[in-house]
Design a protein around this motif. Structure first.
Motif, short mmCIF file in Angstrom:
data_model
loop_
_atom_site.label_atom_id
_atom_site.label_comp_id
_atom_site.label_asym_id
_atom_site.label_seq_id
_atom_site.Cartn_x
_atom_site.Cartn_y
_atom_site.Cartn_z
N MET A 1 0.83 -1.29 -0.09
CA MET A 1 -0.23 0.11 -0.02
C MET A 1 0.83 1.42 0.04
O MET A 1 0.78 2.08 0.77
CB MET A 1 -1.12 -0.08 1.16
N ASP B 1 3.09 -0.43 -5.30
CA ASP B 1 1.68 -0.93 -5.92
C ASP B 1 0.61 0.12 -6.13
O ASP B 1 -0.43 -0.35 -6.54
CB ASP B 1 1.19 -2.20 -4.92
N SER B 2 1.17 1.36 -6.23
CA SER B 2 0.22 2.25 -6.74
C SER B 2 -1.02 2.49 -5.61
O SER B 2 -1.56 3.39 -5.97
CB SER B 2 -0.35 2.18 -8.00
N ASP B 3 -1.02 1.89 -4.65
CA ASP B 3 -1.84 2.13 -3.55
C ASP B 3 -1.73 2.70 -2.64
O ASP B 3 -0.44 2.54 -1.94
CB ASP B 3 -2.41 0.68 -3.06
N GLU C 1 6.40 -5.34 -1.02
CA GLU C 1 5.91 -6.81 -0.97
C GLU C 1 6.37 -7.40 -2.00
O GLU C 1 5.88 -7.23 -3.21
CB GLU C 1 4.38 -6.73 -0.49
N ALA D 1 10.03 -8.50 -13.21
CA ALA D 1 10.25 -9.84 -12.54
C ALA D 1 10.65 -10.95 -13.22
O ALA D 1 11.33 -11.70 -12.60
CB ALA D 1 8.84 -10.07 -11.87
N LEU E 1 7.13 -6.75 -9.86
CA LEU E 1 5.57 -7.29 -9.25
C LEU E 1 5.76 -8.71 -9.39
O LEU E 1 5.77 -9.41 -10.36
CB LEU E 1 4.44 -6.62 -9.88
N THR E 2 5.76 -9.68 -8.35
CA THR E 2 6.08 -10.96 -8.47
C THR E 2 4.88 -11.74 -7.97
O THR E 2 4.02 -11.34 -7.26
CB THR E 2 7.48 -11.29 -7.42
N HIS E 3 5.08 -13.14 -7.95
CA HIS E 3 4.08 -14.04 -7.35
C HIS E 3 3.92 -13.88 -5.77
O HIS E 3 2.84 -14.08 -5.35
CB HIS E 3 4.59 -15.38 -7.39
N TYR F 1 4.01 -10.95 -4.18
CA TYR F 1 2.96 -9.81 -3.98
C TYR F 1 1.64 -10.46 -3.97
O TYR F 1 0.81 -10.25 -3.02
CB TYR F 1 3.04 -8.84 -4.89
N ILE F 2 1.27 -11.32 -4.79
CA ILE F 2 -0.25 -11.96 -4.71
C ILE F 2 -0.02 -12.74 -3.58
O ILE F 2 -1.22 -12.78 -2.95
CB ILE F 2 -0.25 -12.88 -6.20
N SER F 3 0.67 -13.50 -3.29
CA SER F 3 0.73 -14.48 -2.05
C SER F 3 0.55 -13.44 -0.96
O SER F 3 -0.48 -14.16 -0.22
CB SER F 3 1.99 -15.39 -2.02
N ASN G 1 -0.90 -10.70 -0.34
CA ASN G 1 -2.10 -10.05 -0.51
C ASN G 1 -3.31 -10.80 -1.17
O ASN G 1 -4.41 -10.42 -0.73
CB ASN G 1 -1.87 -8.88 -1.25
N ALA G 2 -3.20 -11.94 -1.36
CA ALA G 2 -4.48 -12.85 -1.70
C ALA G 2 -4.60 -14.36 -1.02
O ALA G 2 -5.40 -14.62 -0.28
CB ALA G 2 -4.36 -13.06 -3.37
N THR H 1 -6.19 -8.38 -5.46
CA THR H 1 -5.65 -9.47 -4.85
C THR H 1 -6.72 -9.81 -3.74
O THR H 1 -6.57 -11.14 -3.50
CB THR H 1 -4.11 -9.30 -4.16
N LYS I 1 -7.96 7.43 -2.18
CA LYS I 1 -6.79 7.65 -2.88
C LYS I 1 -7.36 8.47 -4.24
O LYS I 1 -6.29 8.94 -5.00
CB LYS I 1 -5.79 6.73 -3.00
#
Lengths: 408, 408
Positions: free
Chosen positions: A192, A233-235, A280, A317, A395-397, A399-401, A403-404, B314, B332
């Protein structure tokens, strides 16, 4: 969250030795706000005469502590000041209950330290939208106040971590007219993370003497070149806070001093880069240098469009020198560009120039550049003198792991 | 790319039966531009009297075919028109060579079909920055022109696919004053999908009779509610093109007809949703409904901030009812919001209202909603009458794999 995250491959080798900043003392404690088996609250208490400057998220849904801090900035410095920060819960989007939590905490800190509540600043970082169990923090304020120490800044840096995989600190020592002032700061942040506002939690302390208005102006200016130029992550967080406290204990007036400004900028740049290095899932640290833009503002728009593009970040990545995605990001940014004047390089490898692939470019040269852990993307617009540098990660796997796959 | 991607779990059960549109014929062929063992070029040829409308990417680095199409729009319809599209190479950021490729292709199509080159439109989709091997396309133009058929629209839809996992088609039949007009269209798109411009490649045909200026105005208006309201990854293609061709072969004047406009909007909405359903790595189809905003424009800004947020996407991938991230995205976005007037629901489950968690909300209700394949996020700002609906998909490991693990 499940098992602890592995430390970022981009982390510094160790936490730096930070100098003591006269006039400020720190403590941390384990209040169990959310995390177990680690510290999650820090308290900093500053001597009378300390000037406090701050920049905060501009989010319209910003947290109760941020609103409280903004209301208190610029207040009378004679009484000293305190900052209390908890991790594990952001106290954001918690309505009037959130404001009550802040009031209870600041009142309790004021009672314990003898400071007026108007000089007690707070911040909270963690999950959004859950009521803050502030009783757990109140129960620790006596312990915190009783264990304050000039040497406890590293402990404070650890207590404010959330998905961070390493504690972040930086310092500078600056000579002014034969005397010395010191600057030391800590930061937390990993996801974030987006610019355009202050970013995440950052606390910087100096024993220099600077008036509040000057300190505030200097902080805002340098923030625009450091924390406002990074993105993971632009958030953008609802809690972002960056505070700079000048205790004046050195007796050295640093108002308007160029060396002090440069030292402060080094510390802020270092801390902002450490946040990116702990992005992340990050495996690559990426610097985007934009030159030749129509204006500095345009250059920053292009730089951030590249740094925020999921397709650019996944290409990095994958160690894929896919410069076409950089072209795409420039094209969509909204800032001025002329396809036929555009040049792009990865490190020292020129990949594109004047609207087409560079004549001597070979894919294996670009691929070798992308295998590095630190990657520089250079873009020249060929339009003017505008320039900006921004920093991001891939941006990698993972990051998904983060956050998801895990429930936050 | 390695093995073929699995078909999206959000794909329609089958390609729809599309009606014949009188006045237009199609062909496709395997030119080997990049892909082997599949078709990669389509040709559409339209009868004299066909009005052609189009909207295109506003990227400053847009491709040579896009620039050529934009220059030709609004030309004389008396001679008929043609559209040639290749996949595998986007002919974008290819400098003057790219313009030469377009000229060679449009001239060859003009020669084969007897149309003026000024009425031959092209598009190219695929990798950016590599010279288009246009000779491979030129070698197939005779075969394409010799095999044109009114019934070959599905084949055309297949030939323009890149990372798409299914071919996309839609149609509508509209009664106007006792007579009937037909609309049929195809689309391709899966990654590098963001609104604010026309999106990817879309070709829609109708036998209705509408003048070019009216057709163009209608296309732009509906595009703002359909293709300009979808996003997969916030990245915007350099090749985005949406063309609408009215052959007039039905003899039915549909200018200003509300039924025709509604039918056209159904087709455009369906095709735009199919692009989202084929979003790279998508496992969830997400509709974001924003109401109560200060203006329709503000509502769209909020909707897209939510739909583009990596942390929201995500969370959806992880079936996590993390509504705090929706709050963050609203905060944002830059559009007006008042934290204490904000309400959020997932489907029919109200999760937040008036700046705090809804009093009757339970986590398991939200979690059940997130397990669905089609998810609706409802946001009410409580400020005014502004509203907008946008569509997106989740962000999964497969998106990273498609864009990082394979070399493109």
């Amino acid at each position: 969250m499940g098992a602890p995250l592995p430390v970022s491959p981009l982390a510094p080798a160790s936490f730096p030795d930070l100098p003591v900043i006269q006039g400020v003392r720190f403590a941390s404690a384990a209040a169990g706000v959310k995390y177990q088996g680690r510290t999650d609250v820090m308290l900093a208490v500053m001597d009378p005469g300390t000037a406090v400057a701050g920049v905060f998220t501009q989010s319209t849904t910003r947290s109760a502590p941020v609103l409280d801090c903004q209301a208190k900035l610029g207040g009378n410095a004679d009484a000293g000041a305190a900052i209390l920060v908890n991790s594990g819960n952001s106290n954001a989007f918690t309505g009037h209950y959130g404001q009550s939590s802040v009031a209870e905490i600041t009142t309790a800190v004021a009672d314990a330290t003898g400071l007026p509540a108007g000089r007690v600043f707070t911040a909270s970082t963690g999950v959004i939208g859950e009521p803050l169990p502030h009783d757990r923090i109140l129960a620790k304020i006596g312990e915190l106040n009783g264990s304050l120490s000039e040497n406890a800044l590293q402990g404070a840096a650890k207590a404010i971590m959330t998905t961070d995989t390493f504690a972040k600190g930086s310092s500078a020592t600056v000579g002014i007219g034969g005397q010395t002032v010191k600057i030391a700061g800590i930061a937390k942040g990993s996801g974030m993370i987006a610019p355009d506002m202050a970013t995440m939690l950052v606390y910087i302390f100096t024993d220099a003497k600077v008036g509040q208005a000057d300190l505030q102006a200097q902080l805002e200016e340098i923030c625009n070149r450091t924390f406002n130029c990074i993105t993971v992550d632009s958030d953008t967080s609802t809690s972002d806070s960056l505070m700079l406290c000048a205790t004046g204990a050195s007796g050295v007036d640093a108002t308007g001093n160029a060396e002090f400004a440069a030292g402060l900028e080094r510390v802020m740049l270092d801390l902002s880069h450490q946040v990116v290095r702990d992005g992340e899932g990050a495996t690559k640290f990426v610097e985007v240098q934009v030159t030749g833009a129509a204006s500095d503002a345009d250059a920053k728009v292009h730089g951030l469009a590249i740094a925020n593009s999921p397709l650019v970040k996944t290409a990095i990545a994958g160690e894929d020198p896919n410069w076409g995605r950089v072209v795409m990001a420039i094209g969509k940014s909204g800032a001025a560009a002329d396809r036929d004047l555009l040049s792009i390089a990865f490190g020292d490898v020129r990949v594109a120039e004047k609207g087409w692939v560079a004549p001597d470019y070979k894919e294996d040269l670009g691929a070798a550049e992308m295998k590095k852990q630190e990657i520089t993307i250079k873009v020249d617009l060929g339009l003017g003198a505008g320039k900006a540098t921004v920093w991001t990660c891939d941006l990698t796997h993972q990051y998904i792991s983060i956050n998801a796959d895990y429930r936050s």
